[in-house]
Design an enzyme around this catalytic site. Sequence first.
Site, mmCIF file in Angstrom:
data_model
loop_
_atom_site.group_PDB
_atom_site.id
_atom_site.type_symbol
_atom_site.label_atom_id
_atom_site.label_comp_id
_atom_site.label_asym_id
_atom_site.label_seq_id
_atom_site.Cartn_x
_atom_site.Cartn_y
_atom_site.Cartn_z
ATOM 1 C CB SER A 135 26.549 -55.956 22.619
ATOM 2 O OG SER A 135 25.876 -54.897 23.280
ATOM 3 C CE1 TYR A 148 30.297 -52.268 20.301
ATOM 4 C CE2 TYR A 148 28.035 -52.065 21.064
ATOM 5 C CZ TYR A 148 29.308 -52.582 21.210
ATOM 6 O OH TYR A 148 29.570 -53.434 22.259
#
Length: 240
Positions: A135, A148
């Site tokens: 990400s 996360y």
Amino acid sequence: MKLSNNKILITGGATGIGLGLTERFIAEGNQVIICSRRQDVLQEVVNKYPSVITKVCDLANEADRIDLYNWIAENHSDLNVLINNAGIQNRVHPMDKDYYEKAQTEININVLAPLHLITLFTQLKNLNTVINVTSGLAFTPMAQMPVYCGTKAFFHSLTLSLRHLLLPQNIEVIEIIPPALNTDLGGAGLHDEFPPVSDFIDAIFQQIKEGKNELTFGLSEMMSKAGSEQLQGIFKRMNP
């Protein structure tokens, strides 16, 4: 990586980015296997793409991961591409009562599961490519989802090391670094204003054709190349 005539396992391949990868790899002439916790979600993909092979698997469960590998080794030993795509995202605060529980779940699925699968699947004689989906938040975190972002930073770092460590085995390691996209990651409707998955898929497949091993798009391209001062500025804008 060649784009056709592969046998590919995509974790979380029934929704979001995973589904986009599934659709495109099928269109490019590959055999695709996908796994998910839910049979009904897998069946929806099969109804649209009958060539897809499915396997119910809860990646949070170590026994399920071992069962998935054993099933692949027995029935699809010619598998040559592993795509670690499955992941979860929680918006949590350290003072939430369930913060630790949710953090454990995120770490298990986003870190331990792909780490374990890599350990298992690199035993396959035909495996020549590992693709890890990280990400843009691996470079600059969004404070609303601290665990996360931390898992993706870990996974990015691990991917860099794996690319070096697996060279002697002739296993290519590719990193897909998506920005925020219009998916249900973290909850339905949270990402509606972001670019569609289809545009992202087109961009990363072009980069694969060009032989790149770090595949970015939009904001994630800028974040992956930014220096310390730029990243500090991005962090301030993302976390007002």
